[in-house]
Design a protein around this motif. Structure first.
Motif, PDB file in Angstrom:
ATOM      1  N   PRO A  37      -2.744 -12.146   0.509  1.00 16.57           N
ATOM      2  CA  PRO A  37      -2.431 -11.302   1.677  1.00 16.57           C
ATOM      3  C   PRO A  37      -1.172 -10.457   1.532  1.00 16.57           C
ATOM      4  N   LEU A  46       1.508  -2.043   5.856  1.00 15.31           N
ATOM      5  CA  LEU A  46       2.762  -1.932   5.119  1.00 15.31           C
ATOM      6  C   LEU A  46       3.821  -2.773   5.836  1.00 15.31           C
ATOM      7  N   TRP A  94       0.903  -6.925   0.627  1.00 17.63           N
ATOM      8  CA  TRP A  94       0.768  -5.492   0.387  1.00 17.63           C
ATOM      9  C   TRP A  94       1.033  -5.225  -1.074  1.00 17.63           C
ATOM     10  N   THR A  95       0.192  -4.377  -1.686  1.00 17.13           N
ATOM     11  CA  THR A  95       0.377  -4.083  -3.095  1.00 17.13           C
ATOM     12  C   THR A  95       0.151  -2.598  -3.354  1.00 17.13           C
ATOM     13  N   GLY A  96       0.954  -2.034  -4.236  1.00 18.71           N
ATOM     14  CA  GLY A  96       0.830  -0.616  -4.549  1.00 18.71           C
ATOM     15  C   GLY A  96       2.083  -0.144  -5.253  1.00 18.71           C
ATOM     16  N   VAL A  97       2.347   1.143  -5.129  1.00 15.07           N
ATOM     17  CA  VAL A  97       3.472   1.762  -5.834  1.00 15.07           C
ATOM     18  C   VAL A  97       4.373   2.474  -4.830  1.00 15.07           C
ATOM     19  N   PRO A 128      -0.810   2.734  -1.574  1.00 14.25           N
ATOM     20  CA  PRO A 128      -1.467   1.430  -1.682  1.00 14.25           C
ATOM     21  C   PRO A 128      -2.367   1.357  -2.915  1.00 14.25           C
ATOM     22  N   ALA A 129      -2.515   0.146  -3.453  1.00 13.71           N
ATOM     23  CA  ALA A 129      -3.426  -0.052  -4.582  1.00 13.71           C
ATOM     24  C   ALA A 129      -4.853   0.236  -4.141  1.00 13.71           C
ATOM     25  N   ARG A 148       0.539  -8.273  -6.505  1.00 12.97           N
ATOM     26  CA  ARG A 148       0.412  -9.444  -5.625  1.00 12.97           C
ATOM     27  C   ARG A 148       1.161 -10.624  -6.215  1.00 12.97           C
ATOM     28  N   GLY A 157      -1.205   2.120 -10.865  1.00 11.09           N
ATOM     29  CA  GLY A 157      -0.990   1.033  -9.914  1.00 11.09           C
ATOM     30  C   GLY A 157      -0.768  -0.302 -10.603  1.00 11.09           C
ATOM     31  N   PRO A 158      -0.678  -1.370  -9.778  1.00  9.57           N
ATOM     32  CA  PRO A 158      -0.444  -2.706 -10.341  1.00  9.57           C
ATOM     33  C   PRO A 158      -1.676  -3.222 -11.079  1.00  9.57           C
ATOM     34  N   ILE A 181      -4.399  -5.015   5.562  1.00  5.52           N
ATOM     35  CA  ILE A 181      -3.024  -5.417   5.234  1.00  5.52           C
ATOM     36  C   ILE A 181      -2.105  -4.218   5.442  1.00  5.52           C
ATOM     37  N   ASP A 198      -7.476  -1.328  -4.606  1.00  4.86           N
ATOM     38  CA  ASP A 198      -8.238  -2.501  -4.150  1.00  4.86           C
ATOM     39  C   ASP A 198      -7.537  -3.234  -3.016  1.00  4.86           C
ATOM     40  N   LEU A 199      -6.597  -2.574  -2.351  1.00  4.24           N
ATOM     41  CA  LEU A 199      -5.896  -3.241  -1.255  1.00  4.24           C
ATOM     42  C   LEU A 199      -6.795  -3.329  -0.034  1.00  4.24           C
ATOM     43  N   ASP A 200      -6.874  -4.530   0.546  1.00  5.64           N
ATOM     44  CA  ASP A 200      -7.617  -4.730   1.785  1.00  5.64           C
ATOM     45  C   ASP A 200      -6.963  -3.857   2.872  1.00  5.64           C
TER      46      ASP A 200
END
Lengths: 231, 231
Positions: B197, A224, B199-202, A214-215, B111, B186-187, A222, A217-219
């Motif tokens: 809202p 997967l 999901w964000t990441g790698v 996860p990034a 995002r 990361g992004p 949230i 700064d991901l809440d």
């Protein structure tokens, strides 16, 4: 006036295979060539990057490039470089390209150095790439690029706004001059080498996903989503 | 007379980086460019195929190709097509090429659709490829191709005989006009999107070896050697 019409989408005309052309007839190992449409699609759909070749100042240039497929059309991240022409009111002549996608599936270890090889699947597409200028087509193209990497992701991310679309350069390349080449199976040693004391066979290779990161700064609330945990 | 001399091997002259040229200066995301020699070598040494681009009849051609590195020299499976010239007693003018190697290390899910990307390592080599004609250099080249796939394998397979060397086409390409490009991390979402809202990441990607598959005709008394079980 800048070009705003969208070229007619290519269709398969109900044909299961691409028509070979002078450019797509293989010179080496022709028995490995295929023009089967479904095979070509499967190879194109399984890769994350293509290698896009074009000619600049008489010299070849090959760049790893993002792409996506919509039917018989590829959308490729990039520019023909023809914006100066278009701003002068001239139509985009298009950029002659060669787009190649390759998967390495195994290392083929023969008893002889000469017969070492790789198992692989590759597709080579020849054609003229045109700049996408219509904002609606650009949206389709950007969705295709995002969904190519992770199917369904275009529905779980913020679509591009007008400014972002304007800043995105995308090319359109139709699947007409196409060939696939595939090697599978074990080594093809010469009969006289079969008694040599070397281990021989295939080392399979595959691409695997790691645990999603996860990034920063991901809440944390949230979770997967299913389409990602399914990988 | 056919060319039989071996061109002097290029050296690094003690320099840690390649000199950028007009062709190797990046047009996009220049902060990701590197000319570091060790980085370039690591990227080149970790791939099984390169994508070799050249110009034929004015059009680009990009083919997945086997290669190997010996110091600052690449040996690439293939031909300049200039045998007719050489048989007519003319020297090989060489083939202008662009050789590109890419590793995809992760899918970068932002995002926004606009900020989706890939983590990757790539190298682009520009230069003139020359046909290798000297049999001793061809042997070096073929060893390099075999050892590139599996280090040490050239010592555990039958070396090419005279007939096989004559049937092997190999090109020589020196590492002078070279650039690397790398994206990690990361992004890079826009600040105004951070509350969305999604999901964000790698999603990391890696290439893995499968269990070695012995050839059907392998003598069962020949065990898997250590350098292969170490994979």
């Amino acid at each position: 006036m800048p070009e705003t019409t969208v070229a007619h989408e290519p269709t398969s005309h109900g044909q299961a295979a691409y028509e070979p052309t002078d450019r797509t007839v293989l010179t080496r190992a022709r028995e490995r060539a295929s023009y089967d449409r479904a095979l070509v699609h499967s190879i194109l759909d399984a890769a994350y990057v293509c290698h896009l070749g074009f000619v600049r100042d008489g010299r070849p240039v090959v760049l790893p490039t993002l792409y996506g497929r919509v039917g018989e059309r590829l959308y490729v991240h990039g520019s023909t470089g023809s914006r100066p022409l278009r701003m002068a009111g001239k139509p985009d002549p298009g950029l002659p390209v060669c787009l190649t996608v390759t998967h390495v599936d195994g290392l083929v270890l023969a008893r002889s150095a000469f017969h070492h090889s790789l198992n692989y699947r590759s597709v080579v597409v020849h054609g003229i790439a045109h700049q996408v200028t219509d904002p609606e087509e650009k949206t389709t193209a950007l969705d295709a690029l995002v969904d190519h990497a992770i199917p369904g992701r275009s529905h779980d991310s913020r679509p591009a706004n007008t400014k972002e679309l304007a800043a995105t350069a995308v090319l359109r390349l139709d699947l007409t001059e196409v060939s696939a080449k595939v090697r599978t199976g074990g080594p093809n040693d010469d009969p006289e080498d079969l008694g040599l004391p070397h281990w021989t066979g295939v080392i399979p290779l595959s691409t695997t996903y790691g645990a999603p990161i996860p990034a920063d700064d991901l809440d944390p609330s949230i979770a997967l989503p299913a389409y990602l945990s399914a990988l």
